[in-house]
Design a protein around this motif. Sequence first.
Motif, PDB file in Angstrom:
ATOM      1  N   SER A   1       8.658  15.244   7.674  1.00 36.93           N
ATOM      2  CA  SER A   1       9.785  15.525   6.784  1.00 36.93           C
ATOM      3  C   SER A   1      10.746  14.355   6.601  1.00 36.93           C
ATOM      4  O   SER A   1      11.423  14.273   5.574  1.00 36.93           O
ATOM      5  N   LYS A   2      10.821  13.428   7.559  1.00 38.60           N
ATOM      6  CA  LYS A   2      11.721  12.279   7.402  1.00 38.60           C
ATOM      7  C   LYS A   2      11.176  11.260   6.397  1.00 38.60           C
ATOM      8  O   LYS A   2      11.846  10.291   6.084  1.00 38.60           O
ATOM      9  N   ALA A   3       9.989  11.494   5.881  1.00 42.69           N
ATOM     10  CA  ALA A   3       9.374  10.550   4.941  1.00 42.69           C
ATOM     11  C   ALA A   3       9.645  10.933   3.489  1.00 42.69           C
ATOM     12  O   ALA A   3       8.998  10.428   2.586  1.00 42.69           O
ATOM     13  N   ARG A   4      10.623  11.782   3.275  1.00 42.60           N
ATOM     14  CA  ARG A   4      10.976  12.183   1.910  1.00 42.60           C
ATOM     15  C   ARG A   4      11.734  11.049   1.218  1.00 42.60           C
ATOM     16  O   ARG A   4      12.146  10.084   1.848  1.00 42.60           O
ATOM     17  N   ASP A   5      11.916  11.184  -0.075  1.00 37.88           N
ATOM     18  CA  ASP A   5      12.718  10.234  -0.861  1.00 37.88           C
ATOM     19  C   ASP A   5      12.292   8.779  -0.650  1.00 37.88           C
ATOM     20  O   ASP A   5      13.100   7.917  -0.323  1.00 37.88           O
ATOM     21  N   ALA A   6      10.995   8.529  -0.836  1.00 39.41           N
ATOM     22  CA  ALA A   6      10.428   7.172  -0.733  1.00 39.41           C
ATOM     23  C   ALA A   6      10.735   6.530   0.620  1.00 39.41           C
ATOM     24  O   ALA A   6      11.053   5.347   0.716  1.00 39.41           O
ATOM     25  N   LEU A   7      10.646   7.323   1.682  1.00 32.61           N
ATOM     26  CA  LEU A   7      10.836   6.877   3.068  1.00 32.61           C
ATOM     27  C   LEU A   7      12.277   6.490   3.393  1.00 32.61           C
ATOM     28  O   LEU A   7      12.539   5.895   4.425  1.00 32.61           O
ATOM     29  N   ALA A   8      13.225   6.856   2.542  1.00 35.98           N
ATOM     30  CA  ALA A   8      14.629   6.475   2.766  1.00 35.98           C
ATOM     31  C   ALA A   8      15.162   6.929   4.129  1.00 35.98           C
ATOM     32  O   ALA A   8      15.807   6.137   4.824  1.00 35.98           O
ATOM     33  N   PRO A   9      14.900   8.167   4.574  1.00 35.16           N
ATOM     34  CA  PRO A   9      15.418   8.576   5.887  1.00 35.16           C
ATOM     35  C   PRO A   9      14.830   7.765   7.061  1.00 35.16           C
ATOM     36  O   PRO A   9      15.409   7.739   8.145  1.00 35.16           O
ATOM     37  N   LEU A  10      13.706   7.101   6.834  1.00 31.35           N
ATOM     38  CA  LEU A  10      13.098   6.258   7.871  1.00 31.35           C
ATOM     39  C   LEU A  10      13.503   4.793   7.729  1.00 31.35           C
ATOM     40  O   LEU A  10      13.037   3.944   8.470  1.00 31.35           O
ATOM     41  N   GLY A  11      14.344   4.488   6.769  1.00 35.92           N
ATOM     42  CA  GLY A  11      14.798   3.110   6.575  1.00 35.92           C
ATOM     43  C   GLY A  11      14.133   2.410   5.412  1.00 35.92           C
ATOM     44  O   GLY A  11      14.379   1.232   5.180  1.00 35.92           O
ATOM     45  N   GLY A  12      13.257   3.096   4.695  1.00 36.20           N
ATOM     46  CA  GLY A  12      12.588   2.521   3.541  1.00 36.20           C
ATOM     47  C   GLY A  12      11.200   1.990   3.845  1.00 36.20           C
ATOM     48  O   GLY A  12      10.770   1.922   4.997  1.00 36.20           O
ATOM     49  N   VAL A  13      10.509   1.626   2.788  1.00 32.34           N
ATOM     50  CA  VAL A  13       9.120   1.172   2.890  1.00 32.34           C
ATOM     51  C   VAL A  13       8.997  -0.048   3.798  1.00 32.34           C
ATOM     52  O   VAL A  13       8.115  -0.112   4.657  1.00 32.34           O
ATOM     53  N   GLU A  14       9.884  -1.030   3.627  1.00 32.16           N
ATOM     54  CA  GLU A  14       9.791  -2.268   4.409  1.00 32.16           C
ATOM     55  C   GLU A  14       9.933  -1.992   5.907  1.00 32.16           C
ATOM     56  O   GLU A  14       9.179  -2.518   6.718  1.00 32.16           O
ATOM     57  N   LYS A  15      10.874  -1.155   6.282  1.00 31.01           N
ATOM     58  CA  LYS A  15      11.081  -0.851   7.706  1.00 31.01           C
ATOM     59  C   LYS A  15       9.862  -0.135   8.292  1.00 31.01           C
ATOM     60  O   LYS A  15       9.448  -0.418   9.413  1.00 31.01           O
ATOM     61  N   VAL A  16       9.299   0.799   7.539  1.00 26.58           N
ATOM     62  CA  VAL A  16       8.103   1.509   8.016  1.00 26.58           C
ATOM     63  C   VAL A  16       6.937   0.534   8.150  1.00 26.58           C
ATOM     64  O   VAL A  16       6.195   0.565   9.138  1.00 26.58           O
ATOM     65  N   ALA A  17       6.777  -0.363   7.183  1.00 31.32           N
ATOM     66  CA  ALA A  17       5.692  -1.355   7.237  1.00 31.32           C
ATOM     67  C   ALA A  17       5.854  -2.268   8.446  1.00 31.32           C
ATOM     68  O   ALA A  17       4.875  -2.581   9.137  1.00 31.32           O
ATOM     69  N   ILE A  18       7.063  -2.704   8.716  1.00 34.96           N
ATOM     70  CA  ILE A  18       7.322  -3.561   9.878  1.00 34.96           C
ATOM     71  C   ILE A  18       7.020  -2.805  11.165  1.00 34.96           C
ATOM     72  O   ILE A  18       6.376  -3.333  12.080  1.00 34.96           O
ATOM     73  N   ALA A  19       7.456  -1.545  11.245  1.00 29.47           N
ATOM     74  CA  ALA A  19       7.197  -0.743  12.443  1.00 29.47           C
ATOM     75  C   ALA A  19       5.698  -0.533  12.652  1.00 29.47           C
ATOM     76  O   ALA A  19       5.217  -0.584  13.785  1.00 29.47           O
ATOM     77  N   LEU A  20       4.947  -0.324  11.578  1.00 28.03           N
ATOM     78  CA  LEU A  20       3.491  -0.182  11.712  1.00 28.03           C
ATOM     79  C   LEU A  20       2.855  -1.484  12.189  1.00 28.03           C
ATOM     80  O   LEU A  20       1.870  -1.476  12.913  1.00 28.03           O
ATOM     81  N   SER A  21       3.424  -2.607  11.789  1.00 22.86           N
ATOM     82  CA  SER A  21       2.889  -3.911  12.175  1.00 22.86           C
ATOM     83  C   SER A  21       3.224  -4.272  13.619  1.00 22.86           C
ATOM     84  O   SER A  21       2.381  -4.777  14.348  1.00 22.86           O
ATOM     85  N   GLU A  22       4.453  -4.006  14.029  1.00 30.66           N
ATOM     86  CA  GLU A  22       4.926  -4.474  15.333  1.00 30.66           C
ATOM     87  C   GLU A  22       4.745  -3.473  16.470  1.00 30.66           C
ATOM     88  O   GLU A  22       4.745  -3.872  17.641  1.00 30.66           O
ATOM     89  N   SER A  23       4.631  -2.186  16.166  1.00 28.79           N
ATOM     90  CA  SER A  23       4.544  -1.162  17.213  1.00 28.79           C
ATOM     91  C   SER A  23       3.163  -1.191  17.842  1.00 28.79           C
ATOM     92  O   SER A  23       2.163  -1.007  17.157  1.00 28.79           O
ATOM     93  N   GLN A  24       3.142  -1.412  19.137  1.00 23.69           N
ATOM     94  CA  GLN A  24       1.864  -1.522  19.821  1.00 23.69           C
ATOM     95  C   GLN A  24       1.084  -0.211  19.760  1.00 23.69           C
ATOM     96  O   GLN A  24      -0.125  -0.205  19.574  1.00 23.69           O
ATOM     97  N   THR A  25       1.771   0.915  19.920  1.00 24.14           N
ATOM     98  CA  THR A  25       1.103   2.222  19.901  1.00 24.14           C
ATOM     99  C   THR A  25       1.851   3.175  18.977  1.00 24.14           C
ATOM    100  O   THR A  25       2.966   2.896  18.535  1.00 24.14           O
TER     101      THR A  25
ATOM    102  N   PHE B   1       0.824  -1.198   0.000  1.00 27.60           N
ATOM    103  CA  PHE B   1       0.000   0.000   0.000  1.00 27.60           C
ATOM    104  C   PHE B   1       0.867   1.261   0.000  1.00 27.60           C
ATOM    105  O   PHE B   1       0.648   2.183  -0.790  1.00 27.60           O
ATOM    106  N   LEU B   2       1.870   1.299   0.863  1.00 29.70           N
ATOM    107  CA  LEU B   2       2.763   2.452   0.922  1.00 29.70           C
ATOM    108  C   LEU B   2       3.490   2.637  -0.405  1.00 29.70           C
ATOM    109  O   LEU B   2       3.613   3.755  -0.915  1.00 29.70           O
ATOM    110  N   GLN B   3       3.962   1.522  -0.978  1.00 27.65           N
ATOM    111  CA  GLN B   3       4.681   1.582  -2.253  1.00 27.65           C
ATOM    112  C   GLN B   3       3.768   2.085  -3.371  1.00 27.65           C
ATOM    113  O   GLN B   3       4.195   2.854  -4.222  1.00 27.65           O
ATOM    114  N   SER B   4       2.507   1.660  -3.355  1.00 25.83           N
ATOM    115  CA  SER B   4       1.580   2.108  -4.399  1.00 25.83           C
ATOM    116  C   SER B   4       1.313   3.612  -4.296  1.00 25.83           C
ATOM    117  O   SER B   4       1.184   4.292  -5.314  1.00 25.83           O
ATOM    118  N   LEU B   5       1.243   4.139  -3.077  1.00 22.92           N
ATOM    119  CA  LEU B   5       1.068   5.586  -2.910  1.00 22.92           C
ATOM    120  C   LEU B   5       2.281   6.335  -3.461  1.00 22.92           C
ATOM    121  O   LEU B   5       2.133   7.351  -4.149  1.00 22.92           O
TER     122      LEU B   5
END
Length: 198
Positions: A114-138, A95-99
């Motif tokens: 602002s850290k979500a620039r360049d296809a989420l690269a500063p946050l570790g990329g799409v996969e890392k953000v997806a994992i964090a959304l899945s595993e983060s309780q809050t 979903f994130l990649q499609s956006l």
Amino acid sequence: MAPKSWLWFGNVLFVSFPIAILGIDLSRLYGHLPAVSKRNEACHPYEPFKCPGDGNCISIQYLCDGAPDCSDGYDEDMRLCTAAKRPPVEETASFLQSLLASHGPNYLEKLFGSKARDALAPLGGVEKVAIALSESQTIEDFGAALHLMRSDLEHLRSVFMAVENGDLGMLKSIGIKDSELGDVKFFLEKLVNTGFLD
């Protein structure tokens, strides 16, 4: 909602629910592979979950029930229990990649700051953000996992609260187009409904 079936493929456990398939890489979550001798043994259908540490099999009803049944307590691991309630990592990443593909590499800055620039690269990329959304309780855990600035975290919280309250005007005000509102709202609601704002 009870899972329909469990299937091991390598060190990844796939859980099939009526509306989704959840793949959990147990070695990534736990940090090591199960013992090979028991790992190759099949679990009985009435005890289909194999503990990664010792290879013991337990019933699905004992997962995330507050009492450890695996010798190492893995069946109560908070990341496992949170991920089991959330959309699968693959679905979130897709979903994130499609956006990003549809709207450009800085589109998710509207949600994550602002850290979500360049296809989420500063946050570790799409996969890392997806994992964090899945595993983060809050949402606080999510912010800590990705080292979000407080201002970005508060912005994200306001977006989620607007979705929770049905305020689509807030999504429009940050630049979400009418044609995208339904998908973005549906995605964010899935997270809200699993306690992401608690």
